[in-house]
Design an enzyme around this catalytic site. Sequence first.
Site, PDB file in Angstrom:
ATOM      1  N   LEU A  16     -19.170  12.258  11.505  1.00 19.40           N
ATOM      2  CA  LEU A  16     -18.270  11.389  12.311  1.00 19.40           C
ATOM      3  C   LEU A  16     -18.156  12.025  13.785  1.00 19.40           C
ATOM      4  O   LEU A  16     -18.024  13.405  13.711  1.00 19.40           O
ATOM      5  CB  LEU A  16     -17.055  11.130  11.495  1.00 19.40           C
ATOM      6  N   THR A  22     -20.366  20.310  16.390  1.00 19.09           N
ATOM      7  CA  THR A  22     -20.608  21.101  17.586  1.00 19.09           C
ATOM      8  C   THR A  22     -19.749  22.535  17.294  1.00 19.09           C
ATOM      9  O   THR A  22     -20.524  23.515  17.446  1.00 19.09           O
ATOM     10  CB  THR A  22     -20.003  20.424  18.829  1.00 19.09           C
ATOM     11  N   SER A  89     -25.743  11.102  14.379  1.00 15.20           N
ATOM     12  CA  SER A  89     -27.015  10.559  13.855  1.00 15.20           C
ATOM     13  C   SER A  89     -26.682  10.006  12.483  1.00 15.20           C
ATOM     14  O   SER A  89     -26.902  10.161  11.373  1.00 15.20           O
ATOM     15  CB  SER A  89     -28.004  11.420  13.343  1.00 15.20           C
TER      16      SER A  89
END
Length: 178
Positions: A16, A22, A89
């Site tokens: 999510l 990151t 994704s």
Amino acid sequence: MAGKQEKGFVLWFTGLPCSGKTTVADLAAERLKKYVRKVERLDGDIVRKTLSSDLGFSRQDRAENIKRVAFMAKLLSRNGVGVVASFISPYRQARQKIREDVTNFIEIFVDCPSQVCRNRDVKGMYRLAEKNQIRDFTGVSAPYQKPLNPEVTLHTEKESPEESCLKILEYLKSKEII
Ligand SMILES: Nc1ncnc2c1ncn2[C@@H]1O[C@H](COP(=O)(O)OP(=O)(O)OP(=O)(O)O)[C@@H](O)[C@H]1O
Ligand SMILES: [Mg+2]
């Protein structure tokens, strides 16, 4: 003459918004430099501003975005690069396709409860999505399909980024990828 080629791989972080993809991927890429000569980062935010700046967030555009990234990941990994890719994704089918296309695909599910992600709201996007000011926002107004059999699952609400990163390195070592 060219030296011995390292085995390439693709570490694919999915989760999510604000789950920590990151953050952990950056750390993992840094740590991997000790083991792998060539490491490349591919991150959603950067790709969206460059390679895929023409795309939006409809299901079709998301599929196209992932298709482009998968192509790059394939070219890099087959040339011995350790690819560290971080993308929401959200569609299982799109991730499955990459799994079929590359060798050494390692799916890393950044599993973080939706409420924790909302509270983090690093970029203020959840707030906007909840007010209906952005459409198709994953976790609010667009679906997220969890991986069914990820190689590694991270629980960023209770692990530190360091701990998550160690889990990944341990996995890669156990499979003799690094
Ligand atoms: N254990 C943890 N692992 C990763 N991030 C954490 C952790 N604990 C707190 N955080 C924080 O959560 C936030 C995660 O944001 P990050 O940008 O990495 O998420 P993301 O999944 O890449 O989101 P997006 O899909 O919007 O790019 C950061 O502010 C990070 O510092
Ligand atoms: Mg990110």
